[in-house]
Design a protein around this motif. Structure first.
Motif, PDB file in Angstrom:
ATOM      1  N   LYS A 219       2.373 -17.002  54.561  1.00 54.63           N
ATOM      2  CA  LYS A 219       2.075 -18.307  53.724  1.00 54.63           C
ATOM      3  C   LYS A 219       2.086 -19.368  55.067  1.00 54.63           C
ATOM      4  N   ASN A 220       1.187 -20.092  55.427  1.00 56.14           N
ATOM      5  CA  ASN A 220       1.265 -20.982  56.452  1.00 56.14           C
ATOM      6  C   ASN A 220       1.867 -20.306  57.732  1.00 56.14           C
ATOM      7  N   LYS A 221       1.293 -19.000  57.945  1.00 58.35           N
ATOM      8  CA  LYS A 221       1.204 -18.139  59.063  1.00 58.35           C
ATOM      9  C   LYS A 221       2.578 -17.749  59.339  1.00 58.35           C
ATOM     10  N   GLN A 222       3.682 -17.841  58.221  1.00 56.83           N
ATOM     11  CA  GLN A 222       4.919 -17.443  58.308  1.00 56.83           C
ATOM     12  C   GLN A 222       5.101 -16.165  57.421  1.00 56.83           C
ATOM     13  N   SER A 223       5.815 -15.039  57.737  1.00 55.23           N
ATOM     14  CA  SER A 223       6.185 -13.928  56.927  1.00 55.23           C
ATOM     15  C   SER A 223       6.844 -14.310  55.771  1.00 55.23           C
ATOM     16  N   ILE A 224       6.534 -13.894  54.431  1.00 52.96           N
ATOM     17  CA  ILE A 224       7.479 -13.971  53.331  1.00 52.96           C
ATOM     18  C   ILE A 224       7.709 -12.789  52.620  1.00 52.96           C
ATOM     19  N   ALA A 225       6.935 -11.694  53.028  1.00 54.97           N
ATOM     20  CA  ALA A 225       7.356 -10.424  52.231  1.00 54.97           C
ATOM     21  C   ALA A 225       6.731  -9.332  53.225  1.00 54.97           C
ATOM     22  N   HIS A 226       7.561  -8.417  53.198  1.00 56.53           N
ATOM     23  CA  HIS A 226       7.368  -6.998  54.001  1.00 56.53           C
ATOM     24  C   HIS A 226       7.547  -5.845  53.249  1.00 56.53           C
ATOM     25  N   ALA A 227       6.670  -4.847  53.478  1.00 53.36           N
ATOM     26  CA  ALA A 227       6.727  -3.370  52.888  1.00 53.36           C
ATOM     27  C   ALA A 227       6.402  -2.424  54.116  1.00 53.36           C
ATOM     28  N   LEU A 228       7.415  -1.392  54.408  1.00 52.11           N
ATOM     29  CA  LEU A 228       6.918  -0.324  55.264  1.00 52.11           C
ATOM     30  C   LEU A 228       6.516   0.822  54.378  1.00 52.11           C
ATOM     31  N   GLY A 229       5.414   1.486  54.935  1.00 55.81           N
ATOM     32  CA  GLY A 229       4.949   2.626  54.159  1.00 55.81           C
ATOM     33  C   GLY A 229       5.091   3.739  55.462  1.00 55.81           C
ATOM     34  N   VAL A 230       5.235   5.005  54.777  1.00 51.17           N
ATOM     35  CA  VAL A 230       5.502   6.090  55.755  1.00 51.17           C
ATOM     36  C   VAL A 230       4.677   7.422  55.124  1.00 51.17           C
ATOM     37  N   LEU A 231       3.679   7.906  55.946  1.00 52.30           N
ATOM     38  CA  LEU A 231       3.206   9.028  55.511  1.00 52.30           C
ATOM     39  C   LEU A 231       4.024  10.425  55.571  1.00 52.30           C
ATOM     40  N   LEU A 232       4.865  10.523  54.689  1.00 57.64           N
ATOM     41  CA  LEU A 232       5.651  11.600  54.848  1.00 57.64           C
ATOM     42  C   LEU A 232       5.165  12.746  54.950  1.00 57.64           C
ATOM     43  N   THR A 233       4.058  13.080  54.187  1.00 55.39           N
ATOM     44  CA  THR A 233       3.001  14.341  54.464  1.00 55.39           C
ATOM     45  C   THR A 233       1.630  13.616  54.155  1.00 55.39           C
ATOM     46  N   GLU A 234       0.745  14.451  54.784  1.00 58.14           N
ATOM     47  CA  GLU A 234      -0.695  13.954  54.883  1.00 58.14           C
ATOM     48  C   GLU A 234      -1.315  13.347  53.444  1.00 58.14           C
ATOM     49  N   ASP A 235      -0.521  13.823  52.546  1.00 60.62           N
ATOM     50  CA  ASP A 235      -0.973  13.434  51.120  1.00 60.62           C
ATOM     51  C   ASP A 235      -0.148  12.537  50.324  1.00 60.62           C
ATOM     52  N   CYS A 236       0.833  11.900  51.031  1.00 71.53           N
ATOM     53  CA  CYS A 236       1.740  11.258  50.160  1.00 71.53           C
ATOM     54  C   CYS A 236       2.333   9.985  50.949  1.00 71.53           C
ATOM     55  N   LEU A 237       1.982   8.666  50.480  1.00 73.79           N
ATOM     56  CA  LEU A 237       2.594   7.496  51.220  1.00 73.79           C
ATOM     57  C   LEU A 237       3.695   7.183  50.249  1.00 73.79           C
ATOM     58  N   TYR A 238       4.876   6.870  51.239  1.00 70.87           N
ATOM     59  CA  TYR A 238       6.274   6.810  50.749  1.00 70.87           C
ATOM     60  C   TYR A 238       6.476   5.060  51.136  1.00 70.87           C
ATOM     61  N   TYR A 239       6.925   4.590  49.897  1.00 70.65           N
ATOM     62  CA  TYR A 239       7.185   2.861  49.959  1.00 70.65           C
ATOM     63  C   TYR A 239       8.734   3.031  50.562  1.00 70.65           C
ATOM     64  N   PHE A 240       8.736   2.845  51.782  1.00 76.30           N
ATOM     65  CA  PHE A 240      10.225   3.101  52.349  1.00 76.30           C
ATOM     66  C   PHE A 240      10.990   1.961  52.363  1.00 76.30           C
ATOM     67  N   LEU A 241      10.588   0.779  52.783  1.00 78.56           N
ATOM     68  CA  LEU A 241      11.471  -0.421  53.077  1.00 78.56           C
ATOM     69  C   LEU A 241      10.763  -1.612  52.823  1.00 78.56           C
ATOM     70  N   SER A 242      11.371  -2.378  52.062  1.00 78.60           N
ATOM     71  CA  SER A 242      10.630  -3.760  51.631  1.00 78.60           C
ATOM     72  C   SER A 242      11.931  -4.785  51.397  1.00 78.60           C
TER      73      SER A 242
END
Length: 309
Positions: A219-242
């Protein structure tokens, strides 16, 4: 590389090799573990084909862990096995670890969406002398078509909110690591414990950049939220850190962040989204369980097994 043959389990062979030599769908199996000088992969082989495997980090004080500093380790099936063959594999691994002077085994078996045979593996671990040490629940959204449909619904639901609030989403590979300090600070301000090891995470991203993705809301070029996703396997995206900036006045920011995360999952064409565990030290985190249930269609347990030998 070492090989051990068990006459009872012919024609199978237990092969032991450095995990660094392997190629795994779950890529963290080959990542070095601090404090564990040996990282070995135990493979159940028939006619030179690997049927099942498990990676253990071995410590100098006689512990074998699968896997420390990772979401889980556990037994992975490459091809279908009978229950008798799988039990023989478990017994062969335990006997080999005994010969290596291992006295305590810890094994974190992933939730069921990571493999159809997970329940059979859990059953045989119990029957071969392992005890349950810890149980946590993970929420999942399963099904490639369902993920795509859900992502589309979320986009339609929140598109006007993004425009009205002057928000912008940034989604893609990690370009720099400045977001980690913001995640640490925002969570600390909320009184949440910070559990990730920054140096190790940076090393993993540097070695496997194609596996990590960042979703940021600005918002206004400033980060207000983050979520880090990891492809633990080719078929699964893990919501690792937010994390969300606690000073932000934007409402429903958690929903907005997950909406963009599912858009990422749809773009990656994964079969599952793993929203992670919902536990407090003293018990279930019911508020978080309720929140994640709105974005999931399955809940599965992750069990830590132990055995003294």
């Amino acid at each position: 590389m070492e090989a051990y043959k068990n006459e009872v389990s012919n024609p199978y062979l237990l092969r032991v090799a450095s995990a660094a030599e392997g190629t795994f769908s779950y890529f963290l199996r080959k990542f070095p573990m601090p404090g564990y000088p040996e990282l070995l992969d135990f493979q159940w082989v028939k006619k030179e084909r690997i049927k099942a495997g498990v990676t253990f980090a071995l410590s100098q004080d006689g512990r074998a862990v699968s896997l420390p500093h990772a979401p889980f380790g556990g037994i992975w099936m490459e091809e279908k096995l009978s229950s008798a063959s799988l039990e023989a594999f478990l017994n062969a691994v335990v006997e080999n670890l005994r010969l290596r002077k291992v006295r305590k085994i810890l094994l974190v078996q992933p939730p069921k969406p990571y493999g159809e045979e997970i329940d059979l593996i859990q059953y045989l671990l119990f029957k071969t002398g392992f005890s349950v040490e810890k149980v946590v629940s993970h929420h999942f959204l399963c099904g490639k078509k369902k993920i795509k449909k859900f992502a589309q619904d979320q986009q339609m639901k929140w598109s006007s909110k993004f425009k009205e609030s002057g928000l912008k989403a940034m989604i893609g590979p990690i370009q720099n690591f400045g977001f980690l300090e913001e995640i640490r600070n925002w969570n600390a301000q909320k009184g949440y414990s910070v559990t990730f090891e920054e140096g190790r995470l940076i090393q993993q991203v540097s070695e496997f950049p194609e596996r990590y993705f960042l979703v940021s809301i600005l918002k206004n070029k400033q980060s207000i939220a983050h979520a880090l996703g990891v492809l633990l396997t080719e078929d699964c995206l893990y919501y690792f850190l937010s994390a969300i900036n606690p000073k932000s006045e934007v409402k429903n920011l958690g929903d907005l962040l997950l909406a963009k995360f599912f858009f990422l999952a749809s773009e990656l064409k994964v079969n599952e989204v793993d929203l992670g565990s919902s536990d407090l030290n003293e018990g279930p985190n019911h508020n978080l369980i309720h929140f994640k249930s709105r974005f999931s269609n399955d809940i599965s347990i992750k069990i830590t097994w132990s055995r003294t030998i």
